[in-house]
Enzyme design. Structure first.
Site, PDB file in Angstrom:
ATOM      1  N   ARG A 117     -30.229  40.238 105.913  1.00  0.00           N
ATOM      2  CA  ARG A 117     -29.133  40.283 104.952  1.00  0.00           C
ATOM      3  C   ARG A 117     -27.810  40.530 105.666  1.00  0.00           C
ATOM      4  O   ARG A 117     -27.706  41.463 106.459  1.00  0.00           O
ATOM      5  CB  ARG A 117     -29.376  41.384 103.913  1.00  0.00           C
ATOM      6  CG  ARG A 117     -30.657  41.123 103.128  1.00  0.00           C
ATOM      7  CD  ARG A 117     -30.846  42.093 101.993  1.00  0.00           C
ATOM      8  NE  ARG A 117     -32.115  41.781 101.332  1.00  0.00           N
ATOM      9  CZ  ARG A 117     -32.594  42.442 100.292  1.00  0.00           C
ATOM     10  NH1 ARG A 117     -31.914  43.449  99.776  1.00  0.00           N
ATOM     11  NH2 ARG A 117     -33.740  42.087  99.741  1.00  0.00           N
TER      12      ARG A 117
ATOM     13  N   ARG B 237     -28.649  51.072 105.732  1.00  0.00           N
ATOM     14  CA  ARG B 237     -28.324  49.715 105.292  1.00  0.00           C
ATOM     15  C   ARG B 237     -28.219  48.858 106.541  1.00  0.00           C
ATOM     16  O   ARG B 237     -27.277  48.986 107.311  1.00  0.00           O
ATOM     17  CB  ARG B 237     -26.990  49.701 104.532  1.00  0.00           C
ATOM     18  CG  ARG B 237     -26.563  48.334 104.018  1.00  0.00           C
ATOM     19  CD  ARG B 237     -25.192  48.377 103.383  1.00  0.00           C
ATOM     20  NE  ARG B 237     -25.191  49.189 102.174  1.00  0.00           N
ATOM     21  CZ  ARG B 237     -25.491  48.717 100.962  1.00  0.00           C
ATOM     22  NH1 ARG B 237     -25.798  47.453 100.812  1.00  0.00           N
ATOM     23  NH2 ARG B 237     -25.473  49.523  99.927  1.00  0.00           N
TER      24      ARG B 237
ATOM     25  N   GLU C 114     -32.734  53.608  97.769  1.00  0.00           N
ATOM     26  CA  GLU C 114     -33.541  52.619  97.051  1.00  0.00           C
ATOM     27  C   GLU C 114     -34.542  51.974  98.007  1.00  0.00           C
ATOM     28  O   GLU C 114     -34.156  51.407  99.026  1.00  0.00           O
ATOM     29  CB  GLU C 114     -32.600  51.554  96.473  1.00  0.00           C
ATOM     30  CG  GLU C 114     -33.326  50.498  95.681  1.00  0.00           C
ATOM     31  CD  GLU C 114     -32.398  49.349  95.286  1.00  0.00           C
ATOM     32  OE1 GLU C 114     -31.179  49.596  95.145  1.00  0.00           O
ATOM     33  OE2 GLU C 114     -32.890  48.229  95.145  1.00  0.00           O
TER      34      GLU C 114
ATOM     35  N   SER D 235     -37.591  47.587  94.181  1.00  0.00           N
ATOM     36  CA  SER D 235     -36.968  47.023  93.006  1.00  0.00           C
ATOM     37  C   SER D 235     -38.051  46.166  92.382  1.00  0.00           C
ATOM     38  O   SER D 235     -38.551  45.259  93.029  1.00  0.00           O
ATOM     39  CB  SER D 235     -35.782  46.179  93.478  1.00  0.00           C
ATOM     40  OG  SER D 235     -34.890  45.963  92.441  1.00  0.00           O
TER      41      SER D 235
ATOM     42  N   ARG E 147     -35.767  52.193 105.095  1.00  0.00           N
ATOM     43  CA  ARG E 147     -35.468  53.372 104.276  1.00  0.00           C
ATOM     44  C   ARG E 147     -36.698  54.247 104.063  1.00  0.00           C
ATOM     45  O   ARG E 147     -36.593  55.460 103.914  1.00  0.00           O
ATOM     46  CB  ARG E 147     -34.881  52.954 102.933  1.00  0.00           C
ATOM     47  CG  ARG E 147     -33.492  52.374 103.099  1.00  0.00           C
ATOM     48  CD  ARG E 147     -32.907  51.961 101.787  1.00  0.00           C
ATOM     49  NE  ARG E 147     -31.633  51.290 101.970  1.00  0.00           N
ATOM     50  CZ  ARG E 147     -31.063  50.507 101.052  1.00  0.00           C
ATOM     51  NH1 ARG E 147     -31.670  50.323  99.889  1.00  0.00           N
ATOM     52  NH2 ARG E 147     -29.913  49.946 101.299  1.00  0.00           N
TER      53      ARG E 147
END
Length: 425
Positions: free
Chosen positions: A260, A275, A347, A350, A388
């Site tokens: 990403r 991140r 997070e 999802s 994470r």
RNA sequence: GGAGGGAUGGCAGAGUGGAUGAAUGCACCGGUCUUGAAAACCGGCGAGGCGCAAGCCUCCAGGGGUUCGAAUCCCUUUCCCUCCGCCA
């Protein structure tokens, strides 16, 4: 893809839904295009019918040895009009298609209405915030001191945001992937798949990343390929352009790295592994019958929670509000892990139900009881995202001496290693 | 990377300019027969769009062209196969 019939038949609902999502949609323009498209099609089809009939007659006449050149001449001009109209239809079609591709999915009725993440609803939490008798450190300090994370050397070769794991850190990464895949395959009933890590734009459009997320993906122009931002893309596209003839539901799980660009996120929460541009993830994807999709979403969420419970990590589950929902999702739960060294929630999963939104874009169907092809419902969830997860394991497992105790469930995957300690000098 | 050959319905496989999604076989669905099943026989059986409907239109890998008319002829892209080269 958004269904034009929804717009025709339930226009007020669509307007309300887009407002709840805080998205501007020019409904009037789309309705006008739809009307124009339909009237053009009627017109050109009638002309085509005339041409087909005339050509047939010419063929019959020629076979009988008659001269048909006058009639051929007449039909020729018909052909020219058809060609012009066909082009017009194509233009309108394209405009309509482009418009529909840019409309996000309709949120499910149960989704809380709200503008941004502050309106997300906490569904439940599991475990307790761990207390320390010293001041817990963030993972980048612990990891670098232990020699299992090396951000500086990684940055020298690839730039910021590309992690380098070493020794027990690299091993932990591999152990977690294996641990999660084993759970999903052996306990949750998923089939493991291993996919390409690059995809064409049409596959990426199928799952809804394109056109909206173009800036967030790494692109290789020479080959027209995108590095996948999630395994959701290749796994969902396995059945692209197909009428599935296997029994539903189909559960697939896959490990993949995720790439990403995080354009626009520079400087935001991006220390250490929080991140990054590249991370590993185990993904779960389901293809299900429409009437079961929301039960399947709850099961999917449980599968992801299972992973975290087995690891003994405290987490909370959030139900995303309309304004925070991702483009293709009709309903979505996020799972966040507690990172005590940063006193922050991260997070790691999802879990989304897309209803038939992706299936319509990617044209994935099955046959219903009457044998008619119908779009399936697709779901996916992270089960779960690494980087994470590693952050939470390090920060929760840290000791005053700078070592990291590993969750018991991982010991067999770490060759019995229970604790990562500083190497003897 | 070089040379050649391919791509037709769920599968196999006909079809090389004239009604028609397209012979035939297999698979699948319904029926007859049978105590039941199999076999045999009869019938059905691709997808999308427009239309209240009747019906019409489109699709033989994708795109473009020739023609009154294209699965069929021409150009092009992609993919697959065979041989050669290179290679983890």
């Amino acid at each position: 893809m958004f269904d034009i019939r929804l717009l025709r038949e339930r226009e007020p609902e669509v307007r309300a839904a887009m407002k709840a999502r805080c998205v501007e949609v020019d409904v009037d323009a789309l309705m006008a295009l739809d009307g124009k498209r339909r009237s053009l099609i009627s017109e050109v089809e009638q002309l085509k019918n005339e041409r087909n009939t005339a050509s047939r007659d010419i063929g019959i006449a020629k076979k009988a040895g008659q001269d048909a050149s006058a009639r051929q001449q007449a039909v020729r001009s018909l052909g020219e009009r058809i060609k012009a109209l066909d082009e017009e239809v194509r233009d309108v079609d394209e405009a309509l298609h482009t418009g529909l591709l840019s409309i996000p999915n309709m949120p499910h009725a149960s989704v809380p209405v709200g503008q941004d993440e502050s309106a997300n609803r906490e569904v439940r939490s599991w475990g307790e915030k761990k207390s320390f008798d010293f001041d817990p450190k963030p993972h980048w300090e612990i990891g670098e001191a232990l020699g299992i994370l090396d951000f500086d050397r990684a940055a020298r070769m690839s730039g910021a945001g590309f992690p380098l794991y070493r020794g027990a850190g690299a091993r932990l990464e591999r152990a977690l992937i294996q641990f999660m895949l084993d759970m999903h395959v052996n306990e949750h009933g998923y089939e493991e798949v291993s996919t390409p890590f690059v995809c064409h734009s049409d596959a990426t459009r199928g799952t809804g990343q394109l056109p909206k997320m173009a800036e967030d993906m790494y692109y290789i122009p020479a080959d027209d390929l995108y590095l996948i931002p999630t395994a959701e893309v290749p796994v969902t596209n396995i059945y692209r352009e197909e009428i599935i003839d296997e029994p539903l539901p189909i559960y697939l799980t896959a490990y993949s790295p995720c790439f990403r660009r995080e354009a626009g996120a520079a400087g935001k929460d991006n220390r250490g592994l929080n991140r990054v541009h590249q991370f590993d993830k185990v993904e779960m994807v389901k293809f299900v019958e429409p009437k079961t999709s929301y039960e399947e979403l709850e099961k999917l969420l449980k599968n992801a929670e299972d992973v975290l419970q087995r690891l003994g990590l405290m987490y909370r589950v959030l139900e995303l509000c309309t304004g925070d929902l991702s483009f293709a999702a009709a309903k979505c739960y996020d799972i966040e892990l507690w990172a005590p060294g940063q006193k922050a929630w991260l997070e790691v999963s999802s879990c989304s139900c897309f209803e038939d939104f992706q299936a319509r874009r990617a044209n994935i169907r099955y046959r219903n009881k009457k044998g008619k092809p119908v779009h399936v419902h697709t779901l996916n969830g992270s089960g779960v995202a690494l980087a994470r997860l590693v952050v939470a394991i390090i920060e929760n497992g840290q000791g005053a001496d700078g070592s990291v105790s590993l969750p018991e469930a991982l010991w067999p995957y770490m060759d019995g290693c229970k604790r990562i300690e500083r190497k003897a000098e």
